[in-house]
Scaffold this motif. Structure first.
Motif, mmCIF file in Angstrom:
data_model
loop_
_atom_site.group_PDB
_atom_site.id
_atom_site.type_symbol
_atom_site.label_atom_id
_atom_site.label_comp_id
_atom_site.label_asym_id
_atom_site.label_seq_id
_atom_site.Cartn_x
_atom_site.Cartn_y
_atom_site.Cartn_z
ATOM 1 N N ARG A 125 0.838 -1.184 0.000
ATOM 2 C CA ARG A 125 0.000 0.000 0.000
ATOM 3 C C ARG A 125 0.884 1.250 0.000
ATOM 4 N NH1 ARG A 125 -3.466 -2.383 -1.663
ATOM 5 N NH2 ARG A 125 -5.655 -2.558 -1.094
ATOM 6 N N SER A 126 0.407 2.300 -0.664
ATOM 7 C CA SER A 126 1.102 3.576 -0.583
ATOM 8 C C SER A 126 0.956 4.128 0.824
ATOM 9 C CB SER A 126 0.508 4.566 -1.593
ATOM 10 O OG SER A 126 -0.831 4.897 -1.218
ATOM 11 N N LEU A 127 1.757 5.131 1.150
ATOM 12 C CA LEU A 127 1.683 5.713 2.491
ATOM 13 C C LEU A 127 0.308 6.319 2.738
ATOM 14 C CD1 LEU A 127 3.537 5.994 4.887
ATOM 15 C CD2 LEU A 127 4.239 8.235 4.048
ATOM 16 N N THR A 128 -0.257 6.951 1.705
ATOM 17 C CA THR A 128 -1.611 7.500 1.841
ATOM 18 C C THR A 128 -2.619 6.384 2.092
ATOM 19 O OG1 THR A 128 -1.078 9.340 0.362
ATOM 20 C CG2 THR A 128 -3.408 8.838 0.692
ATOM 21 N N GLY A 129 -2.461 5.269 1.377
ATOM 22 C CA GLY A 129 -3.355 4.139 1.576
ATOM 23 C C GLY A 129 -3.235 3.539 2.962
ATOM 24 N N VAL A 130 -2.022 3.553 3.521
ATOM 25 C CA VAL A 130 -1.807 3.033 4.873
ATOM 26 C C VAL A 130 -2.570 3.878 5.881
ATOM 27 C CG1 VAL A 130 -0.086 2.723 6.696
ATOM 28 C CG2 VAL A 130 0.420 1.978 4.359
ATOM 29 N N TYR A 131 -2.426 5.212 5.775
ATOM 30 C CA TYR A 131 -3.126 6.093 6.714
ATOM 31 C C TYR A 131 -4.648 5.968 6.546
ATOM 32 C CZ TYR A 131 1.245 8.360 8.007
ATOM 33 O OH TYR A 131 2.497 8.617 8.502
ATOM 34 N N ARG A 132 -5.108 5.825 5.300
ATOM 35 C CA ARG A 132 -6.539 5.677 5.070
ATOM 36 C C ARG A 132 -7.053 4.392 5.732
ATOM 37 N NH1 ARG A 132 -6.459 5.762 -0.153
ATOM 38 N NH2 ARG A 132 -6.704 8.030 -0.340
ATOM 39 N N LEU A 133 -6.273 3.319 5.637
ATOM 40 C CA LEU A 133 -6.664 2.059 6.256
ATOM 41 C C LEU A 133 -6.703 2.185 7.779
ATOM 42 C CD1 LEU A 133 -7.296 -0.956 6.153
ATOM 43 C CD2 LEU A 133 -4.839 -1.405 6.001
ATOM 44 N N LEU A 134 -5.695 2.836 8.356
ATOM 45 C CA LEU A 134 -5.658 3.005 9.808
ATOM 46 C C LEU A 134 -6.858 3.811 10.306
ATOM 47 C CD1 LEU A 134 -1.859 3.748 10.300
ATOM 48 C CD2 LEU A 134 -3.064 1.670 10.941
ATOM 49 N N HIS A 135 -7.188 4.884 9.581
ATOM 50 C CA HIS A 135 -8.336 5.701 9.974
ATOM 51 C C HIS A 135 -9.642 4.932 9.801
ATOM 52 C CE1 HIS A 135 -5.750 9.503 9.137
ATOM 53 N NE2 HIS A 135 -5.543 9.028 10.333
#
Length: 326
Positions: A125-135
């Motif tokens: 996952r991209s870094l943006t995708g990682v943060y989106r998943l965490l949220h």
């Protein structure tokens, strides 16, 4: 752009005036302008869409009428993680960094979770995708509250479990009195300053004064969360004599028909033999190393972060005035 005669221009304008969905209203405006003879580029400029998007609206209307203006639903996306994988990821997040390998950090950042997802869940996952998943999973990066390593979870749980029974016992021994629960604590405030967050431009590192001198005072406080009744005392020192003075002054503020249940910690000046407790106050001691059970701690945090930080105090009088103002 050619528009099929599924409806007159006046009918479309009437639908646009009554349409509450902004997207559908914009599509109706595309049709109206097209019927007036506007070109695709002109329509696109007027409604804020691309030329191709406007042409697509007209094509769908020509093919299906007003139904062509509805949202098009594609196939539902496959979940990023299965329910079992999601549960495993939650456990991994809450477990924090592994010690000593492979994380080697004190807190997991986005880049660390990106690596964890790739190595432990085979998910790139991209870094943006990682943060989106965490949220999406309901997580935010929060600063933890300090916890003493000697805190005993069993004693803390027992205190909370036995609290209702303890209150009933205190009430039974004081018939005709209305119990009011107060939370009491002391906080030192002085020239050994603290810093708090400030608004600044992104990417900058703002500066703020942090004083490192040695004058200070003690703030003693007791608050009833139910009524809002609060009493405080400022003192240049803290010992059993000062605590007795505070209890005496506080006792005089308790209404005639009430009895105060004061919850506080087990500090030495709270347990000394010389402690004098007025008759209208019952003391309840918290388990050792459990400040999270005393919500007045939030008051000290609020005062320090909103009033007492990022400032310089010339002397004791300046500290006293700042404490009273806050």
């Amino acid at each position: 752009m050619h528009v099929e005669p599924h409806g007159t221009q006046e009918e479309l304008k009437g639908l646009e005036r009554g349409e509450k969905n902004a997207t559908r209203s914009r599509r109706l405006r595309v049709l109206i302008l097209a019927l007036e003879g506007w070109t695709a580029p002109a329509v696109a400029t007027a409604v804020g869409l691309s030329r191709r998007a406007c042409q697509d609206v007209v094509r769908r209307y020509n093919e299906r009428g007003l139904a062509g203006l509805d949202e098009r639903r594609g196939r539902s996306r496959r979940p990023v993680l299965s329910s079992e994988e999601e549960a495993a990821l939650r456990e991994r997040i809450e477990a924090g960094p592994t010690d000593p390998d492979p994380d080697r950090v004190c807190t997991l950042r986005g880049k660390d979770f990106q690596r964890v997802l790739a190595s432990e869940f085979n998910l790139l996952r991209s870094l943006t995708g990682v943060y989106r998943l965490l949220h999406k999973l309901g997580y935010s990066c929060l600063r933890p509250r300090p916890k003493h390593r000697k805190a005993d979870p069993e004693k803390i749980e027992a205190f909370m479990r036995e609290w209702p029974e303890r209150i009933e016992q205190i009430a039974a021994g004081r018939p005709g009195k209305r119990l009011r629960v107060y939370f009491q604590d002391e906080s030192r405030f002085g020239q050994q300053g603290t810093n708090t967050n400030v608004w600044a431009k992104r990417g900058s590192r703002p500066t703020a004064v942090r004083q490192t001198e040695y004058e200070y005072l003690w703030v003693l406080g007791a608050v009833c969360a139910e009524t809002g009744h609060a009493e405080g005392l400022l003192s240049p020192q803290l010992n059993t004599k000062i605590v007795n003075t505070f209890l005496e002054l506080f006792s005089a503020t308790v209404p005639e028909g009430e009895h105060a249940v004061m919850v506080w910690d087990g500090a030495g000046f709270h347990t000394a033999k010389a402690l004098a407790v007025p008759e209208n106050i019952t003391l309840v001691r918290l388990p050792p190393y459990s400040p999270e059970l005393n919500p007045i701690e939030n008051l000290w945090h609020y005062l320090k972060s909103h009033f007492w930080s990022n400032r310089v105090y010339d002397d004791y009088e300046a500290l006293e005035q700042a404490a009273m103002d806050a």
